[in-house]
Design a protein around this motif. Sequence first.
Motif, short mmCIF file in Angstrom:
data_model
loop_
_atom_site.label_atom_id
_atom_site.label_comp_id
_atom_site.label_asym_id
_atom_site.label_seq_id
_atom_site.Cartn_x
_atom_site.Cartn_y
_atom_site.Cartn_z
N THR A 32 0.99 -1.39 -0.14
CA THR A 32 0.05 -0.17 0.07
C THR A 32 1.28 1.55 -0.23
O THR A 32 0.48 2.27 0.99
CB THR A 32 -0.85 -0.26 1.33
N VAL A 46 -6.93 -3.28 3.57
CA VAL A 46 -6.17 -3.96 4.23
C VAL A 46 -7.29 -4.86 5.53
O VAL A 46 -6.99 -6.45 5.58
CB VAL A 46 -5.33 -3.56 4.86
N TRP A 62 0.90 -7.55 4.97
CA TRP A 62 0.43 -6.60 4.48
C TRP A 62 2.39 -5.32 4.54
O TRP A 62 2.45 -5.55 6.09
CB TRP A 62 -0.49 -5.68 4.80
#
Length: 256
Positions: A32, A46, A62
Amino acid sequence: MKVQNIFKGLLLFALFVSNSIMAKQFKALVFTKTNGWHHESILDGVQAMRRLAERHHFDMEWHEDPSRLNAENLKQFDVIVFLSTTGDIFNAEQKRAIEAFIQSGKGFVGIHSASDTEHNWQWYTKLVGHTFYIHPEIQTARLKVENKFFPGLEHLPEQFLWTDEYYEFSEGLNENLNYILTVDENSYSTDAQWGELSAKGMGDFHPIAWYQQYDGGRSFYTALGHMPAAYQQEIFLNHLYGGVYWAATGKGMLNQ
């Protein structure tokens, strides 16, 4: 002594069976990083990916650190998901690692502003399929399902209303793009003016989501997902997981 050996053997077998049963079906890296506009919906995305991972039994990590996208670390993943990334975010070594990842037969998923990322990296823009140009204000518009054979779309009506930020794109950068969702420009206003940039729409065929085989691997992109509320809606989560599942495994097409 024999009894102990038998017991150890049974224990190892039980652990093997347990691990086999619990093994996840694939592993995704959700990335991201932004170098430009930072979408409010990223954290919602997320969290949605985590729910999908739990629901569909896959592993997920993540990260926002581009150094994680190196050749050695990427070996453990089956798909990389660029969730509303923006701008230029990778150095030359990281770009080579991502290219090698796809060339090894792995998958890519781009969500929303992944098409507004690395505009000068030609390999990447072809991986995504179109590049972002401009968008009007958030509006409700009519979407059309172009291909119900793609996973996640099989239960959708042929047309439905959806509220989002509708991107206007460049021309397609590959000939083998398979379009699965389009937006009817007659159902919303395409007008936008950003300094010298102006929106003019894409005409009768305005793609919103597509997939392709690319450079040895698989690529799926959806322009939806601007608003945080999207990640609470099952219609979008099914669409998103269908793309992640296909990109990670190559499976799920109804005509296969």
